[in-house]
Scaffold this motif. Structure first.
Motif, PDB file in Angstrom:
ATOM      1  N   GLY A  96       2.732  -1.848   9.382  1.00 14.23           N
ATOM      2  CA  GLY A  96       1.817  -1.025   8.610  1.00 14.23           C
ATOM      3  C   GLY A  96       2.086  -1.110   7.122  1.00 14.23           C
ATOM      4  O   GLY A  96       3.143  -1.536   6.669  1.00 14.23           O
ATOM      5  N   ASP A  97       1.092  -0.687   6.331  1.00 11.78           N
ATOM      6  CA  ASP A  97       1.231  -0.637   4.879  1.00 11.78           C
ATOM      7  C   ASP A  97       0.387   0.521   4.350  1.00 11.78           C
ATOM      8  O   ASP A  97      -0.194   1.281   5.130  1.00 11.78           O
ATOM      9  CB  ASP A  97       0.819  -1.973   4.246  1.00 11.78           C
ATOM     10  CG  ASP A  97      -0.598  -2.403   4.619  1.00 11.78           C
ATOM     11  OD1 ASP A  97      -1.436  -1.533   4.935  1.00 11.78           O
ATOM     12  OD2 ASP A  97      -0.886  -3.608   4.583  1.00 11.78           O
ATOM     13  N   ALA A  98       0.320   0.656   3.033  1.00 17.46           N
ATOM     14  CA  ALA A  98      -0.385   1.790   2.450  1.00 17.46           C
ATOM     15  C   ALA A  98      -1.861   1.790   2.816  1.00 17.46           C
ATOM     16  O   ALA A  98      -2.479   2.846   2.994  1.00 17.46           O
ATOM     17  CB  ALA A  98      -0.210   1.783   0.930  1.00 17.46           C
ATOM     18  N   GLU A  99      -2.451   0.609   2.919  1.00 18.21           N
ATOM     19  CA  GLU A  99      -3.871   0.512   3.251  1.00 18.21           C
ATOM     20  C   GLU A  99      -4.138   0.807   4.716  1.00 18.21           C
ATOM     21  O   GLU A  99      -5.163   1.397   5.071  1.00 18.21           O
ATOM     22  CB  GLU A  99      -4.382  -0.888   2.891  1.00 18.21           C
ATOM     23  CG  GLU A  99      -5.871  -1.063   3.075  1.00 18.21           C
ATOM     24  CD  GLU A  99      -6.341  -2.456   2.669  1.00 18.21           C
ATOM     25  OE1 GLU A  99      -7.542  -2.744   2.842  1.00 18.21           O
ATOM     26  OE2 GLU A  99      -5.508  -3.250   2.177  1.00 18.21           O
ATOM     27  N   ARG A 100      -3.209   0.392   5.574  1.00 15.71           N
ATOM     28  CA  ARG A 100      -3.353   0.602   7.025  1.00 15.71           C
ATOM     29  C   ARG A 100      -2.037   1.189   7.537  1.00 15.71           C
ATOM     30  O   ARG A 100      -1.176   0.456   8.042  1.00 15.71           O
ATOM     31  CB  ARG A 100      -3.666  -0.718   7.724  1.00 15.71           C
ATOM     32  CG  ARG A 100      -4.879  -1.433   7.129  1.00 15.71           C
ATOM     33  CD  ARG A 100      -5.102  -2.795   7.753  1.00 15.71           C
ATOM     34  NE  ARG A 100      -6.114  -3.545   7.031  1.00 15.71           N
ATOM     35  CZ  ARG A 100      -5.854  -4.449   6.096  1.00 15.71           C
ATOM     36  NH1 ARG A 100      -4.594  -4.716   5.781  1.00 15.71           N
ATOM     37  NH2 ARG A 100      -6.823  -5.080   5.475  1.00 15.71           N
ATOM     38  N   PRO A 101      -1.874   2.506   7.417  1.00 16.77           N
ATOM     39  CA  PRO A 101      -0.569   3.142   7.684  1.00 16.77           C
ATOM     40  C   PRO A 101      -0.290   3.366   9.166  1.00 16.77           C
ATOM     41  O   PRO A 101      -0.031   4.478   9.603  1.00 16.77           O
ATOM     42  CB  PRO A 101      -0.680   4.462   6.917  1.00 16.77           C
ATOM     43  CG  PRO A 101      -2.126   4.795   6.947  1.00 16.77           C
ATOM     44  CD  PRO A 101      -2.851   3.477   6.880  1.00 16.77           C
ATOM     45  N   TRP A 102      -0.327   2.278   9.934  1.00 21.40           N
ATOM     46  CA  TRP A 102       0.000   2.332  11.358  1.00 21.40           C
ATOM     47  C   TRP A 102       0.459   0.943  11.799  1.00 21.40           C
ATOM     48  O   TRP A 102      -0.071  -0.067  11.349  1.00 21.40           O
ATOM     49  CB  TRP A 102      -1.209   2.771  12.196  1.00 21.40           C
ATOM     50  CG  TRP A 102      -2.556   2.473  11.615  1.00 21.40           C
ATOM     51  CD1 TRP A 102      -3.366   3.325  10.924  1.00 21.40           C
ATOM     52  CD2 TRP A 102      -3.265   1.212  11.649  1.00 21.40           C
ATOM     53  NE1 TRP A 102      -4.528   2.693  10.539  1.00 21.40           N
ATOM     54  CE2 TRP A 102      -4.502   1.399  10.969  1.00 21.40           C
ATOM     55  CE3 TRP A 102      -2.982  -0.049  12.175  1.00 21.40           C
ATOM     56  CZ2 TRP A 102      -5.445   0.386  10.808  1.00 21.40           C
ATOM     57  CZ3 TRP A 102      -3.917  -1.076  12.017  1.00 21.40           C
ATOM     58  CH2 TRP A 102      -5.142  -0.845  11.341  1.00 21.40           C
ATOM     59  N   PRO A 103       1.435   0.878  12.673  1.00 24.15           N
ATOM     60  CA  PRO A 103       1.863  -0.421  13.203  1.00 24.15           C
ATOM     61  C   PRO A 103       0.820  -0.965  14.172  1.00 24.15           C
ATOM     62  O   PRO A 103       0.119  -0.196  14.844  1.00 24.15           O
ATOM     63  CB  PRO A 103       3.182  -0.104  13.903  1.00 24.15           C
ATOM     64  CG  PRO A 103       3.093   1.345  14.247  1.00 24.15           C
ATOM     65  CD  PRO A 103       2.258   1.990  13.184  1.00 24.15           C
ATOM     66  N   ALA A 104       0.712  -2.289  14.254  1.00 28.60           N
ATOM     67  CA  ALA A 104      -0.327  -2.883  15.095  1.00 28.60           C
ATOM     68  C   ALA A 104       0.010  -4.318  15.461  1.00 28.60           C
ATOM     69  O   ALA A 104       0.707  -5.023  14.730  1.00 28.60           O
ATOM     70  CB  ALA A 104      -1.676  -2.842  14.376  1.00 28.60           C
TER      71      ALA A 104
END
Length: 308
Positions: free
Chosen positions: A214-222
């Motif tokens: 995850g990162d600031a733009e997509r705050p979830w693991p995937a």
């Protein structure tokens, strides 16, 4: 041990940001000291039974290796002549880690030079000046290590189903993801205007699969997959399970399955493998790949053990 333990992005963000910079410092040493390989395969980390390794580097007469021991939470530098030195990971800022590592290397007679600034991170403070990032929670790093190791084994199983050119399962220190890449066997003809990192990485057609935290733009693991170059209409192809979707990203599309959606199913491993295979089939179909010819059930291509 729990399969796919919870890894909320916000919970370990400070530790993640600090350790990501630790990893980039060591990764840049690997970049400087290793023999260049196709598609930059020399650069990423590989996994060990205790953490991450650069693998041996430096040449035959000056060979050394740097490992993150994430069980004891130590950085370990080993030389081919048997000498070794260690640095604790907990209690370090990025600046003190940077200085401590280069002090260890100098003490072992290793003189190397890196571009000592973060790569593609929002805060570009040079490593030697970064005292703000100083969070290292051993429990959270231990959980990261468990997730990384379990995902790596799933990616190894996925990789076994393809007998064409395939990358190792490796952990990219610049983007902080773990991935494996299948190659169609065709040259892609990267644009001369692209940067040299991108041109080498995508000089051949690929279908890549992996996992990121995850990162600031997509705050979830995937879990993710993409085809490059992307064939027209890819985003319209079906994905499995129903929780998966196509995410627009940098002018292309990522197949996405959130980690939490996978881990909450009755069969998380089967769910992830189903997702990765559906994304591969989507890209391979539109790219015109002969998926039957490139298949290798359970990694077997021995004609005496498989149907003709």
């Amino acid at each position: 041990m729990e399969l796919f333990p919870a890894m909320p992005y916000d919970e370990w963000l400070d530790t993640k940001d600090t350790f990501h910079r630790f990893a980039q410092i060591v990764g840049k040493v690997r970049l400087a000291e290793s023999q260049r390989r196709n598609h930059w395969w020399n650069v990423p980390f590989h996994l060990t039974g205790r953490g991450l390794t650069t693998r041996p580097m430096g040449g035959p007469e000056r060979q050394f290796c740097i490992d993150f021991d994430l069980v004891r939470h130590r950085l370990v530098v080993d030389l081919i002549d048997g000498r070794s030195a260690e640095l604790p990971l907990a209690g370090q800022s990025v600046a003190s880690f940077h200085d401590g590592l280069f002090h260890l290397l100098a003490g072992l007679g290793i003189d190397t030079d890196i571009r000592a600034v973060p790569f593609d991170l929002p805060e570009p403070t040079p490593f030697a000046e970064d005292t703000r990032h100083a969070a290292y929670d051993p429990e959270l790093i231990g959980r990261y290590w468990v997730v990384l190791s379990q995902v790596a084994q799933v990616l190894e199983r996925y990789a076994a189903g393809f007998c064409g050119k395939t990358s190792p399962v490796h952990h990219f220190w610049h983007t902080f993801d773990i991935a494996v890449t299948r190659f169609t066997g065709r040259v892609a003809g990267a644009s001369p205007q692209a940067d040299p990192v991108t041109r080498e990485a995508y000089s051949w057609e690929v279908i890549s699969a992996g996992f990121w935290f995850g990162d600031a733009e997509r705050p979830w693991p995937a879990f993710y997959s993409y085809t490059a170059p992307e064939p027209e209409g890819l985003e319209g192809e079906p994905l499995r399970p129903d929780a998966a979707w196509w995410l627009p990203a940098r002018g292309a599309h990522l197949a996405i399955l959130r980690y939490d959606d996978a881990r909450q199913t009755p069969d998380p491993i089967g769910t992830v493998l189903e997702f990765l295979d559906s994304a591969y089939q989507a890209g391979a179909k539109l790219a015109g790949c002969d998926t039957e010819r490139l298949a290798s059930a359970d990694g077997v291509t021995d004609p005496c053990l498989t149907p003709s």
